[in-house]
Design a protein around this motif. Structure first.
Motif, mmCIF file in Angstrom:
data_model
loop_
_atom_site.group_PDB
_atom_site.id
_atom_site.type_symbol
_atom_site.label_atom_id
_atom_site.label_comp_id
_atom_site.label_asym_id
_atom_site.label_seq_id
_atom_site.Cartn_x
_atom_site.Cartn_y
_atom_site.Cartn_z
ATOM 1 N N VAL A 89 5.406 26.373 52.558
ATOM 2 C CA VAL A 89 4.447 27.460 52.784
ATOM 3 C C VAL A 89 5.125 28.811 52.543
ATOM 4 O O VAL A 89 4.565 29.702 51.904
ATOM 5 N N LEU A 90 6.346 28.967 53.058
ATOM 6 C CA LEU A 90 7.070 30.219 52.878
ATOM 7 C C LEU A 90 7.423 30.465 51.413
ATOM 8 O O LEU A 90 7.460 31.616 50.971
ATOM 9 N N LYS A 91 7.684 29.403 50.691
ATOM 10 C CA LYS A 91 7.997 29.538 49.254
ATOM 11 C C LYS A 91 6.832 30.199 48.523
ATOM 12 O O LYS A 91 7.017 31.117 47.719
ATOM 13 N N GLN A 92 5.627 29.755 48.820
ATOM 14 C CA GLN A 92 4.446 30.320 48.171
ATOM 15 C C GLN A 92 4.143 31.721 48.683
ATOM 16 O O GLN A 92 3.851 32.628 47.915
ATOM 17 N N GLU A 93 4.211 31.905 50.012
ATOM 18 C CA GLU A 93 3.842 33.179 50.610
ATOM 19 C C GLU A 93 4.862 34.281 50.314
ATOM 20 O O GLU A 93 4.489 35.426 50.097
ATOM 21 N N GLY A 95 7.215 34.059 47.862
ATOM 22 C CA GLY A 95 7.651 34.005 46.475
ATOM 23 C C GLY A 95 9.112 33.581 46.341
ATOM 24 O O GLY A 95 9.848 34.122 45.520
ATOM 25 N N LEU A 96 9.532 32.609 47.141
ATOM 26 C CA LEU A 96 10.925 32.149 47.126
ATOM 27 C C LEU A 96 11.202 31.245 45.929
ATOM 28 O O LEU A 96 10.323 30.504 45.490
ATOM 29 N N GLU A 97 12.400 31.328 45.463
ATOM 30 C CA GLU A 97 12.840 30.383 44.433
ATOM 31 C C GLU A 97 13.239 29.082 45.111
ATOM 32 O O GLU A 97 13.443 29.021 46.322
ATOM 33 N N GLU A 98 13.391 28.052 44.314
ATOM 34 C CA GLU A 98 13.753 26.724 44.849
ATOM 35 C C GLU A 98 15.115 26.764 45.546
ATOM 36 O O GLU A 98 15.321 26.105 46.558
ATOM 37 N N SER A 99 16.047 27.557 45.001
ATOM 38 C CA SER A 99 17.378 27.627 45.617
ATOM 39 C C SER A 99 17.325 28.284 46.998
ATOM 40 O O SER A 99 18.031 27.862 47.925
ATOM 41 N N ALA A 100 16.486 29.303 47.171
ATOM 42 C CA ALA A 100 16.340 29.960 48.471
ATOM 43 C C ALA A 100 15.698 29.001 49.478
ATOM 44 O O ALA A 100 16.083 28.964 50.654
ATOM 45 N N LYS A 101 14.719 28.234 49.007
ATOM 46 C CA LYS A 101 14.070 27.235 49.857
ATOM 47 C C LYS A 101 15.085 26.176 50.307
ATOM 48 O O LYS A 101 15.147 25.817 51.484
ATOM 49 N N ALA A 102 15.910 25.722 49.389
ATOM 50 C CA ALA A 102 16.926 24.717 49.714
ATOM 51 C C ALA A 102 17.956 25.279 50.689
ATOM 52 O O ALA A 102 18.413 24.574 51.603
ATOM 53 N N THR A 103 18.308 26.547 50.534
ATOM 54 C CA THR A 103 19.256 27.185 51.454
ATOM 55 C C THR A 103 18.681 27.245 52.860
ATOM 56 O O THR A 103 19.382 26.976 53.844
ATOM 57 N N MET A 104 17.409 27.598 52.963
ATOM 58 C CA MET A 104 16.762 27.648 54.283
ATOM 59 C C MET A 104 16.764 26.266 54.942
ATOM 60 O O MET A 104 17.017 26.140 56.142
ATOM 61 N N GLU A 105 16.476 25.240 54.160
ATOM 62 C CA GLU A 105 16.471 23.883 54.706
ATOM 63 C C GLU A 105 17.870 23.444 55.121
ATOM 64 O O GLU A 105 18.042 22.733 56.108
ATOM 65 N N ALA A 106 18.878 23.872 54.374
ATOM 66 C CA ALA A 106 20.254 23.473 54.665
ATOM 67 C C ALA A 106 20.805 24.174 55.903
ATOM 68 O O ALA A 106 21.757 23.679 56.523
ATOM 69 N N MET A 107 20.240 25.319 56.282
ATOM 70 C CA MET A 107 20.765 26.072 57.422
ATOM 71 C C MET A 107 20.682 25.273 58.727
ATOM 72 O O MET A 107 21.495 25.468 59.623
ATOM 73 N N ILE A 108 19.716 24.385 58.842
ATOM 74 C CA ILE A 108 19.641 23.528 60.032
ATOM 75 C C ILE A 108 20.918 22.709 60.159
ATOM 76 O O ILE A 108 21.532 22.635 61.225
ATOM 77 N N PHE A 109 21.341 22.134 59.057
ATOM 78 C CA PHE A 109 22.528 21.279 59.080
ATOM 79 C C PHE A 109 23.805 22.091 59.230
ATOM 80 O O PHE A 109 24.753 21.649 59.872
#
Length: 132
Positions: A89-93, A95-109
């Motif tokens: 949802v944040l990627k669309q809202e 305008g994130l690139e795939e790499s920024a989305k992946a970085t956000m997901e990786a921050m949990i780990f």
């Protein structure tokens, strides 16, 4: 009589002034030979530990710990599953690139990787109750 039985009952439940008996491994009988075979000290200690656990049984405290650990594990699992929906949802809202989305997901780990040893070290150094 009845008063003594009540005091013993309260002592078993952790109430009253009567001291509660403790079960230690040192008080457990040792079985060093079985069917003519010598056992290692580790095997003896493992058997004594299992016997102590069998004698003590599971109490309310153990079930509370199981419940708390289970809820934290479930929350952790939900967080990992939920982040994939949120980042989409944040990627669309945003305008994130795939790499920024992946970085956000990786921050949990990354948080788990850095947080667990840090909090563990602090708890060992200053005490778990103080840190919590």
């Amino acid at each position: 009589g009845r008063g003594r039985a009540l005091a013993q009952s309260r002592a078993r439940r952790g109430r009253g002034s009567a001291p509660q008996p403790t079960l230690t491994l040192a008080a457990m009988p040792r079985r060093e030979k079985k069917a003519g075979k010598e056992k290692s000290l580790q095997q003896i200690e493992e058997e004594d530990t299992e016997e102590a656990i069998d004698q003590i049984g599971l109490g309310m405290f153990h079930w509370e710990v199981y419940l708390i650990v289970g809820l934290f594990t479930a929350a952790d699992s939900v967080e990992i599953g939920f982040i994939s929906f949120v980042t989409e949802v944040l990627k669309q809202e945003w305008g994130l690139e795939e790499s920024a989305k992946a970085t956000m997901e990786a921050m949990i780990f990354v948080g788990m990787l850095l947080g667990a040893p840090t909090w563990g070290w602090l708890a060992d150094k200053y005490g778990r109750r103080t840190i919590m």
